[in-house]
Enzyme design. Structure first.
Site, PDB file in Angstrom:
ATOM      1  N   GLN A  13       0.471  -1.097   0.099  1.00  0.00           N
ATOM      2  CA  GLN A  13      -0.074  -0.095   0.315  1.00  0.00           C
ATOM      3  C   GLN A  13       0.413   1.218  -0.028  1.00  0.00           C
ATOM      4  O   GLN A  13       0.380   2.184  -0.688  1.00  0.00           O
ATOM      5  CB  GLN A  13      -1.276   0.061   1.313  1.00  0.00           C
ATOM      6  CG  GLN A  13      -2.031   1.536   1.007  1.00  0.00           C
ATOM      7  CD  GLN A  13      -2.479   1.370   2.933  1.00  0.00           C
ATOM      8  OE1 GLN A  13      -1.984   0.765   3.239  1.00  0.00           O
ATOM      9  NE2 GLN A  13      -3.561   2.146   2.040  1.00  0.00           N
ATOM     10  N   ASP A  35      10.455  -6.315  -4.597  1.00  0.00           N
ATOM     11  CA  ASP A  35       9.145  -7.229  -3.304  1.00  0.00           C
ATOM     12  C   ASP A  35       8.801  -8.695  -3.912  1.00  0.00           C
ATOM     13  O   ASP A  35       9.916  -9.383  -4.703  1.00  0.00           O
ATOM     14  CB  ASP A  35       7.425  -6.699  -3.728  1.00  0.00           C
ATOM     15  CG  ASP A  35       6.815  -6.682  -2.471  1.00  0.00           C
ATOM     16  OD1 ASP A  35       6.664  -7.059  -1.859  1.00  0.00           O
ATOM     17  OD2 ASP A  35       6.129  -5.291  -2.053  1.00  0.00           O
ATOM     18  N   TYR A 143       2.505  -7.273  16.562  1.00  0.00           N
ATOM     19  CA  TYR A 143       2.725  -5.793  15.497  1.00  0.00           C
ATOM     20  C   TYR A 143       3.261  -5.433  16.104  1.00  0.00           C
ATOM     21  O   TYR A 143       4.362  -4.448  15.989  1.00  0.00           O
ATOM     22  CB  TYR A 143       1.881  -5.838  14.440  1.00  0.00           C
ATOM     23  CG  TYR A 143       1.958  -4.537  13.866  1.00  0.00           C
ATOM     24  CD1 TYR A 143       3.196  -4.631  12.436  1.00  0.00           C
ATOM     25  CD2 TYR A 143       1.390  -3.429  13.776  1.00  0.00           C
ATOM     26  CE1 TYR A 143       3.342  -3.517  11.727  1.00  0.00           C
ATOM     27  CE2 TYR A 143       1.624  -2.221  12.968  1.00  0.00           C
ATOM     28  CZ  TYR A 143       2.729  -2.421  11.839  1.00  0.00           C
ATOM     29  OH  TYR A 143       2.541  -1.322  10.872  1.00  0.00           O
TER      30      TYR A 143
HETATM   31  N1  SER Z   1      -2.121  -0.462  10.027  1.00  0.00           N
HETATM   32  C1  SER Z   1      -1.862  -0.870  10.403  1.00  0.00           C
HETATM   33  C2  SER Z   1      -2.822  -2.116  11.006  1.00  0.00           C
HETATM   34  O1  SER Z   1      -3.894  -1.574  11.562  1.00  0.00           O
HETATM   35  C3  SER Z   1      -1.191   0.615  11.868  1.00  0.00           C
HETATM   36  O2  SER Z   1       0.090   0.187  11.492  1.00  0.00           O
HETATM   37  O3  SER Z   1      -2.050  -2.509  11.687  1.00  0.00           O
END
Ligand code: SER
Length: 313
Positions: A13, A35, A143
């Site tokens: 994105q 990529d 994450y």
């Molecule tokens: N936009 C990302 C996510 O939703 C957050 O950095 O994982």
């Protein structure tokens, strides 16, 4: 000024739009896109492309040597929702790709690095409104843990080895050129597509879940601004808070209804609700404003106009 740039994760994105923007600025051949898979037709046609696995040090090193790369933008990552399903794969990708690039910079094979962090570095114990640069950071997602650790390593490599690494904590990003994948803020992109195609959307977050968001043009501008700034202006070498707007699913639906009055939204929160609930509602970004003159330009209504206008075409 001619310099050679490598974008890793160029088909995602952010990577797609960053590739276009950097090619526009430095020339198509100066910016190598890479990529793990090929990108859309126009990206592939716009300049050099290399298939590359971000976790493979030798592959990155070969591309860097071949094109005499000076700057790397590391955009490859597994986002929050997917990372909850594949914790070890997420950790492996998000951390090893960063170590590969930081070590190449430490060994002076490249001179400058951009690596994105996220609002996900904050956690359930962080103050939710106007979240400051330095505050409680106890991320509760895979994450977020990877981004928080990454920030610590960036600062470490800067202090210990003089690596010129620069970073911003992106909010949820809204764009029309390439879809996001696997994130918790993805609803704020999907909603525009569905508003145009189906006139309705089922949101996976509750109607009052407010999150920090940003239109992609602002995100690209911020990325290029922090990379262009003189090194001594970049005081923070972990990652800068970055903000533009904050809204709830209810508010984005309302903004769409200004253009598509018949648009309907309903809500079926899933596992991503818990991720969203752990993140701040709004972010304070005065350090980026002070240090390298950051200022957002897009609010929600301007974003809605851009999204609907461009997706219609
Ligand atoms: N936009 C990302 C996510 O939703 C957050 O950095 O994982």
């Amino acid at each position: 000024m001619q310099k050679s740039i490598l974008i890793i994760g160029a088909c995602g994105q952010i990577g797609t739009e960053l590739t276009y923007a950097l090619r526009e600025k430095y020339g198509n051949d100066a910016v190598v896109a890479s990529d793990i898979r090929e990108g859309n037709e126009s990206l592939m046609a716009s300049g050099p492309f290399e298939l590359l696995d971000a976790t493979n040090y030798e592959q990155i090193e070969n591309v860097i040597m071949h094109y005499e790369i000076e700057e790397v933008y590391l955009m490859a990552a597994m986002l929050s929702a997917t990372a909850e399903k594949f914790p070890m794969r997420a950790w492996n990708l998000n951390m090893n790709s960063l170590f590969n690039v930081l070590n190449l910079a430490k060994d002076k094979k490249i001179s400058k690095v951009f690596w994105p962090s996220s609002i996900a570095v904050f956690g359930p114990n962080t103050p939710k409104e106007n979240t400051e640069q330095n505050t409680i950071m106890e991320p509760s997602t895979v994450y977020g843990i990877s981004k928080q650790s990454g920030e610590r390593w960036c600062e470490y490599y800067f202090k210990k080895y003089g690596v010129d690494v620069r970073s911003v904590r992106y909010p949820g990003l809204i764009s029309w050129k390439t879809l996001p994948g696997g994130g918790t803020t993805d609803y704020a992109v999907e909603i525009y597509h569905k508003a145009l195609s189906d006139k309705k959307y089922t949101c996976f977050l509750k109607e009052d879940t407010k999150l920090p968001m940003m239109f992609m043009d602002d995100a690209i501008r911020a990325t290029m601004a922090i990379m262009d700034a003189d090194a001594e202006k970049i005081i923070i070498r972990s990652s800068y808070n970055l903000a533009a707007m904050s809204f709830t699913p209810y508010e984005i639906a309302d903004s769409i209804q200004q253009h598509i009055p018949e648009f309907k939204m309903d809500y079926e929160p899933d596992f991503r609700q818990q991720i969203a609930d752990s993140w701040p509602s709004s972010i304070e970004d005065s350090k980026a404003a002070e240090d390298w003159a950051w200022k957002a330009e897009f609010d929600l209504d301007k974003t809605t106009k851009e999204m609907l206008g461009n997706l219609k075409k």
